[in-house]
Design an enzyme around this catalytic site. Structure first.
Site, PDB file in Angstrom:
ATOM      1  N   TYR A  85      31.313 -11.540 -16.113  1.00 44.76           N
ATOM      2  CA  TYR A  85      30.030 -12.157 -16.475  1.00 44.76           C
ATOM      3  C   TYR A  85      29.086 -11.104 -17.081  1.00 44.76           C
ATOM      4  O   TYR A  85      28.515 -11.310 -18.150  1.00 44.76           O
ATOM      5  CB  TYR A  85      29.385 -12.822 -15.250  1.00 44.76           C
ATOM      6  CG  TYR A  85      28.104 -13.538 -15.603  1.00 44.76           C
ATOM      7  CD1 TYR A  85      28.110 -14.867 -15.992  1.00 44.76           C
ATOM      8  CD2 TYR A  85      26.879 -12.853 -15.607  1.00 44.76           C
ATOM      9  CE1 TYR A  85      26.937 -15.518 -16.354  1.00 44.76           C
ATOM     10  CE2 TYR A  85      25.708 -13.486 -15.970  1.00 44.76           C
ATOM     11  CZ  TYR A  85      25.740 -14.815 -16.338  1.00 44.76           C
ATOM     12  OH  TYR A  85      24.585 -15.446 -16.710  1.00 44.76           O
ATOM     13  N   GLU A 145      25.943 -22.769 -22.706  1.00 42.92           N
ATOM     14  CA  GLU A 145      26.460 -21.738 -21.796  1.00 42.92           C
ATOM     15  C   GLU A 145      26.197 -20.335 -22.343  1.00 42.92           C
ATOM     16  O   GLU A 145      26.448 -20.058 -23.520  1.00 42.92           O
ATOM     17  CB  GLU A 145      27.963 -21.975 -21.627  1.00 42.92           C
ATOM     18  CG  GLU A 145      28.429 -22.017 -20.208  1.00 42.92           C
ATOM     19  CD  GLU A 145      27.819 -23.129 -19.344  1.00 42.92           C
ATOM     20  OE1 GLU A 145      26.818 -22.850 -18.648  1.00 42.92           O
ATOM     21  OE2 GLU A 145      28.356 -24.236 -19.352  1.00 42.92           O
ATOM     22  N   HIS A 146      25.684 -19.474 -21.484  1.00 43.91           N
ATOM     23  CA  HIS A 146      25.267 -18.097 -21.824  1.00 43.91           C
ATOM     24  C   HIS A 146      24.182 -18.109 -22.907  1.00 43.91           C
ATOM     25  O   HIS A 146      24.061 -17.170 -23.686  1.00 43.91           O
ATOM     26  CB  HIS A 146      26.466 -17.231 -22.241  1.00 43.91           C
ATOM     27  CG  HIS A 146      27.349 -16.887 -21.074  1.00 43.91           C
ATOM     28  ND1 HIS A 146      27.346 -15.665 -20.471  1.00 43.91           N
ATOM     29  CD2 HIS A 146      28.236 -17.640 -20.376  1.00 43.91           C
ATOM     30  CE1 HIS A 146      28.211 -15.661 -19.461  1.00 43.91           C
ATOM     31  NE2 HIS A 146      28.767 -16.862 -19.386  1.00 43.91           N
ATOM     32  N   ASP A 184      19.768 -21.699 -13.694  1.00 43.26           N
ATOM     33  CA  ASP A 184      20.171 -22.251 -12.397  1.00 43.26           C
ATOM     34  C   ASP A 184      18.982 -22.385 -11.456  1.00 43.26           C
ATOM     35  O   ASP A 184      18.809 -23.401 -10.780  1.00 43.26           O
ATOM     36  CB  ASP A 184      21.229 -21.348 -11.746  1.00 43.26           C
ATOM     37  CG  ASP A 184      22.435 -21.175 -12.638  1.00 43.26           C
ATOM     38  OD1 ASP A 184      22.552 -21.930 -13.617  1.00 43.26           O
ATOM     39  OD2 ASP A 184      23.250 -20.285 -12.357  1.00 43.26           O
ATOM     40  N   ASP A 201      21.009 -18.951 -21.834  1.00 43.12           N
ATOM     41  CA  ASP A 201      19.710 -18.802 -21.139  1.00 43.12           C
ATOM     42  C   ASP A 201      19.158 -17.376 -21.225  1.00 43.12           C
ATOM     43  O   ASP A 201      18.013 -17.171 -21.610  1.00 43.12           O
ATOM     44  CB  ASP A 201      19.753 -19.344 -19.695  1.00 43.12           C
ATOM     45  CG  ASP A 201      20.788 -18.697 -18.789  1.00 43.12           C
ATOM     46  OD1 ASP A 201      21.604 -17.879 -19.266  1.00 43.12           O
ATOM     47  OD2 ASP A 201      20.770 -19.012 -17.576  1.00 43.12           O
TER      48      ASP A 201
HETATM   49  C1  GLA Z   1      25.579 -18.483 -14.638  1.00 39.97           C
HETATM   50  C2  GLA Z   1      24.200 -17.846 -14.710  1.00 39.97           C
HETATM   51  C3  GLA Z   1      23.298 -18.627 -15.641  1.00 39.97           C
HETATM   52  C4  GLA Z   1      23.959 -18.839 -16.998  1.00 39.97           C
HETATM   53  C5  GLA Z   1      25.360 -19.388 -16.835  1.00 39.97           C
HETATM   54  C6  GLA Z   1      26.098 -19.473 -18.142  1.00 39.97           C
HETATM   55  O1  GLA Z   1      25.503 -19.729 -14.034  1.00 39.97           O
HETATM   56  O2  GLA Z   1      23.638 -17.783 -13.430  1.00 39.97           O
HETATM   57  O3  GLA Z   1      22.072 -17.970 -15.760  1.00 39.97           O
HETATM   58  O4  GLA Z   1      23.946 -17.664 -17.733  1.00 39.97           O
HETATM   59  O5  GLA Z   1      26.129 -18.617 -15.940  1.00 39.97           O
HETATM   60  O6  GLA Z   1      25.538 -20.437 -18.957  1.00 39.97           O
END
Ligand code: GLA
Length: 373
Positions: free
Chosen positions: A230, A42-43, A181, A45
């Site tokens: 975010y 998570e976070h 995503d 990418d």
């Molecule tokens: C959201 C963003 C992704 C990623 C996640 C956290 O889904 O769209 O690109 O950063 O949060 O992992």
């Protein structure tokens, strides 16, 4: 647990029917894209690291035909039961759903200046729960862009579609998210997890385990990447990259993360989450390949602790949900997606599933549970 209400066939028929009722003509083509759940990573990418998401059965379907009666785009969303018409691609001031459509059109025509704009009637049908951290917006963008690709006969592969969809979210909608995503929604395969290096875009597709299942539970806390939390985390991680003087935190190992460089402990904690999360994601992929799911589950638990304590993207209710899931027999459980709400994902051995479910149902109503596969 809930399953997607409609089979693909029914959605198509429905969409067709609704299309005719809405626009008085038949749709000429239909595309779809699925939501995803991130199993771990998570976070990581947008910091050039690793992620391990997989597709969900929930999806968004787009149907389209030419609008021959006026020079505008007509878009009907079944979910919001709202029909909107526009002839420019200017973004709204209040985060409307139509921004994703306008963003896709704007980016697509920008990169294809040779095309003459064709005005379209567009129908959107979705079975994806919105604002739950399972990438409903990316599925929408991927489905729209695939529709435009097919409609205009442009030779984009699915990888390029993901990159365009990412551009829409970053440059048009203004969210600083990464590529996870869009990639999984565009190139993912059902029944497989996508292990993606977000820097090189190299990936492996890995079979999901046979004797275990993943299950989503809704925290009932609505989320939206367009909210400031975010982007705040994104900016904190970019600060951390500046402090340690690297382009991508995702390439940094724990030994290289020198705590003494950080005057602000908060920034250090955010970076610590990302650096350890990358390590966990790489290991988790190895465990999935070996079908060592108890070790995989353990990494999910460590990931949640890090996400909650170092990254501070969880909440007391979500921590409790995760804790109850583990106490009810899940091997692993964690908050999935961008954070601050949405779904948790739990890993449960199939033989323990009924007990787990029965126990969890003493805390949460049926409609909070969502099947993955
Ligand atoms: C959201 C963003 C992704 C990623 C996640 C956290 O889904 O769209 O690109 O950063 O949060 O992992």
């Amino acid at each position: 647990p809930m399953t997607p209400k409609e089979t693909p066939r029914r959605i198509l028929e429905n969409a067709d029917n609704t299309f005719e009722k809405t626009f008085g003509q038949k749709a000429i083509l239909t595309t779809k894209a699925h939501a995803r759940v991130n199993l771990i990573g998570e976070h990581t990418d947008y910091t050039g690291g690793y992620v391990l998401p997989c597709l969900l059965p929930y999806k968004t379907t787009i149907s389209v035909a030419d609008n021959k009666s006026s020079n505008e785009f007509n878009v009907y969303s079944e979910l919001f039961d709202e029909k909107v018409s526009f002839s420019d691609f200017i973004r709204s001031k209040d985060n409307r759903w139509t921004d994703y459509i306008k963003g896709c059109l704007s980016v697509f025509f920008d990169v294809n200046p040779q095309l003459e704009i064709a005005y379209l009637n567009i129908l959107i049908n979705t079975s994806i729960p919105i604002g739950r951290g399972i990438a409903s917006s990316s599925a929408l963008c991927v489905a729209i862009l695939k529709m435009l690709r097919n409609y205009f006969g442009i030779r984009y592969n699915n990888n390029q579609i993901a990159i365009l969809a990412h551009k829409v979210e970053r440059n048009y909608v203004g969210v600083s998210g990464g590529i996870m995503d869009q990639m999984v929604s565009s190139i993912g395969i059902h029944g497989k997890a996508l292990f993606l290096n977000c820097l090189t875009h190299k990936y492996e597709l890995i079979d999901l385990p046979n004797n275990h299942r993943f299950e989503l539970i809704d925290s009932n806390i609505q989320r939206d990447n367009r909210n400031s939390a975010y982007n705040d985390r994104h900016n904190q991680l970019k600060k951390a990259e500046n402090i340690i003087d690297v382009d991508n935190l995702g390439t940094v190992t724990i030994d290289q993360l020198d705590k003494s460089l950080f005057t602000d402990n908060l920034i250090y904690k955010r970076a610590l989450h990302v650096v350890t999360e990358n390590q966990r994601t790489v290991c988790a992929k190895k465990f999935m390949l070996k079908n060592d799911m108890s070790r995989f589950g353990n990494l999910m638990n460590l990931s949640h602790t890090s996400y909650s304590q170092d990254f501070e993207a969880s909440s007391p209710e979500i921590d409790l949900l995760v804790q109850r899931s583990i106490e009810s027999g899940a091997i692993g459980s964690r908050l999935t997606g961008g954070g601050f709400g949405g779904f948790t994902v739990s890993l449960i051995e199939k033989q323990n599933y009924d007990d787990w479910y029965k126990n969890m149902r003493t805390f949460y109503p049926e409609e909070r549970f969502f099947e993955i596969h």
